[in-house]
Design a protein around this motif. Structure first.
Motif, PDB file in Angstrom:
ATOM      1  N   ASP A   1      12.485   2.768 -11.804  1.00  0.00           N
ATOM      2  CA  ASP A   1      13.182   1.609 -11.259  1.00  0.00           C
ATOM      3  C   ASP A   1      14.675   1.818 -11.499  1.00  0.00           C
ATOM      4  O   ASP A   1      15.140   1.783 -12.643  1.00  0.00           O
ATOM      5  N   TRP A   2      15.414   2.091 -10.399  1.00  0.00           N
ATOM      6  CA  TRP A   2      16.863   2.257 -10.498  1.00  0.00           C
ATOM      7  C   TRP A   2      17.470   0.860 -10.395  1.00  0.00           C
ATOM      8  O   TRP A   2      17.704   0.342  -9.321  1.00  0.00           O
ATOM      9  N   ARG A   3      17.696   0.247 -11.539  1.00  0.00           N
ATOM     10  CA  ARG A   3      18.045  -1.163 -11.613  1.00  0.00           C
ATOM     11  C   ARG A   3      19.369  -1.452 -10.915  1.00  0.00           C
ATOM     12  O   ARG A   3      20.389  -0.854 -11.235  1.00  0.00           O
ATOM     13  N   GLU A   4      19.327  -2.374  -9.980  1.00  0.00           N
ATOM     14  CA  GLU A   4      20.508  -2.636  -9.148  1.00  0.00           C
ATOM     15  C   GLU A   4      21.625  -3.301  -9.923  1.00  0.00           C
ATOM     16  O   GLU A   4      22.811  -3.084  -9.644  1.00  0.00           O
TER      17      GLU A   4
ATOM     18  N   ARG B   1      14.705   1.389  -4.382  1.00  0.00           N
ATOM     19  CA  ARG B   1      15.179   1.688  -5.731  1.00  0.00           C
ATOM     20  C   ARG B   1      14.049   1.699  -6.766  1.00  0.00           C
ATOM     21  O   ARG B   1      14.273   2.084  -7.910  1.00  0.00           O
ATOM     22  N   ARG B   2      12.864   1.282  -6.391  1.00  0.00           N
ATOM     23  CA  ARG B   2      11.694   1.365  -7.273  1.00  0.00           C
ATOM     24  C   ARG B   2      10.649   2.221  -6.560  1.00  0.00           C
ATOM     25  O   ARG B   2      10.254   1.927  -5.430  1.00  0.00           O
TER      26      ARG B   2
ATOM     27  N   ALA C   1      16.771   7.265  -3.119  1.00  0.00           N
ATOM     28  CA  ALA C   1      17.316   5.946  -2.789  1.00  0.00           C
ATOM     29  C   ALA C   1      18.730   6.067  -2.244  1.00  0.00           C
ATOM     30  O   ALA C   1      19.114   5.355  -1.296  1.00  0.00           O
ATOM     31  N   ARG C   2      19.501   6.982  -2.801  1.00  0.00           N
ATOM     32  CA  ARG C   2      20.881   7.184  -2.352  1.00  0.00           C
ATOM     33  C   ARG C   2      20.937   7.656  -0.902  1.00  0.00           C
ATOM     34  O   ARG C   2      21.865   7.338  -0.164  1.00  0.00           O
TER      35      ARG C   2
ATOM     36  N   VAL D   1       8.565  13.054   0.356  1.00  0.00           N
ATOM     37  CA  VAL D   1       8.556  11.595   0.450  1.00  0.00           C
ATOM     38  C   VAL D   1       7.339  11.178   1.271  1.00  0.00           C
ATOM     39  O   VAL D   1       7.224  11.493   2.457  1.00  0.00           O
ATOM     40  N   VAL D   2       6.425  10.462   0.624  1.00  0.00           N
ATOM     41  CA  VAL D   2       5.193  10.023   1.277  1.00  0.00           C
ATOM     42  C   VAL D   2       5.397   8.678   1.964  1.00  0.00           C
ATOM     43  O   VAL D   2       4.888   8.432   3.060  1.00  0.00           O
ATOM     44  N   SER D   3       6.151   7.804   1.310  1.00  0.00           N
ATOM     45  CA  SER D   3       6.427   6.468   1.841  1.00  0.00           C
ATOM     46  C   SER D   3       7.680   5.947   1.144  1.00  0.00           C
ATOM     47  O   SER D   3       8.193   6.588   0.218  1.00  0.00           O
ATOM     48  N   PRO D   4       8.205   4.798   1.542  1.00  0.00           N
ATOM     49  CA  PRO D   4       9.404   4.259   0.899  1.00  0.00           C
ATOM     50  C   PRO D   4       9.243   3.937  -0.584  1.00  0.00           C
ATOM     51  O   PRO D   4      10.246   3.687  -1.257  1.00  0.00           O
TER      52      PRO D   4
END
Length: 299
Positions: free
Chosen positions: A257-260, A243-244, A236-237, A203-206
């Protein structure tokens, strides 16, 4: 005679993920595992997956898709391959929006200037859905490690099914991870009764993750769309990202994009044509029969 002899093929790639498209809608034939393995030989037509298109089973869909790995086994999903068949179908018909079907469910595809977007469906996190060999209390981090017992290189992966099973190990320095060494053992670990795709993720950044993938039935690959989806939703979990997120693989970048609103995973990225041709008996592993056997009379 080889089953697929003289069938046309199109060679494509999605971020360097090597794809062969076989359009079998006019003559539905099984793809024999031995012919897939023969075709995948380095000197013939090396590929990661065959995307075999069959007549649709549901009204409104373009084709039913079967996905065959280079070792002859079948996969439930292939994101990069799905983008390839979307581009193939668009080139054939001009359509910019289309729906395919697969054993993992429907695959909705949209072509746009920024790339090809595939709706990869909803991730499944239950241990029995992945599947694992037995119950675990939390699939965000399971008891599994690789490397020396006293100093494991990889540990506590997140696991998920996104059409096929995935395990994602979080690492601080992805360049230090030899997935070619660790991947085969983890893919076949007894905890995964159907084997698993193995990823190392930094993970480099959010909104950015760098990823390496050992793909079930394939090996090290330049890109894996389902692994990108699996990594994005697991990150994201765990609260590691939003989520994107952009997933950087050796072959290039995918946006997930993990659509909310409905938890569907939308994957956007490129695909491209390389060349086409027809399959021959030699390509499919059959030796050419001599015109006459030794000592046999000829007309």
């Amino acid at each position: 005679m080889a089953a697929l002899e003289n069938r046309p093929f199109v060679k494509m790639n999605g971020l360097g993920n090597e794809i062969v498209v076989l359009d079998l809608r006019d003559a539905p034939l099984d793809v024999p595992p031995e012919e897939a393995r023969a075709l995948a030989r380095r000197e013939v037509l090396p590929f990661d997956q065959i995307m075999a298109l069959y007549p649709p089973q549901t009204e409104g869909t373009r084709a039913f898709v079967r996905i065959i790995n280079s070792d002859g086994s079948e996969s439930g999903a292939c994101g990069n391959g799905t983008r390839c068949i979307a581009l193939y179908e668009s080139g054939r018909t001009g359509a910019q929006h289309m729906l395919f079907e697969s054993v993992a469910g429907p695959l909705e595809c949209t072509l746009a200037p920024e790339g090809i977007t595939v709706d990869m469906g909803v991730p499944r996190f239950g241990w029995h859905d992945i599947p694992l060999a037995g119950p675990v209390s939390d699939t965000r981090a399971i008891e599994l490690q690789a490397g020396p017992a006293e100093a494991p290189v990889l540990r506590a992966p997140a696991v998920v099914n996104v059409g096929n099973p995935h395990a994602i190990f979080w690492v601080e320095d992805i360049d230090a991870i030899d997935l070619a060494l660790l991947g085969p053992e983890l893919e076949h670990h007894p905890i995964f009764p159907e084997r698993a795709n193995i990823s190392a993720a930094q993970v480099v950044s959010p909104d950015h993750i760098v990823l390496k993938v050992w793909e079930r039935g394939v090996g090290l690959t330049r890109a894996c769309g389902t692994a990108a989806c699996a990594t994005a939703v697991c990150a994201a979990r765990l609260g590691l990202t939003g989520r994107r997120v952009t997933i950087s693989l050796p072959g290039g970048d995918l946006v997930i994009d993990w659509r909310e609103s409905d938890d569907h995973m939308l994957m956007t990225g490129p695909a491209e044509f390389e060349f086409g041709g027809r399959l021959t008996a030699v390509m499919l592993g059959e030796a050419e029969r001599p015109a006459a056997a030794s000592g046999e009379a000829t007309a």
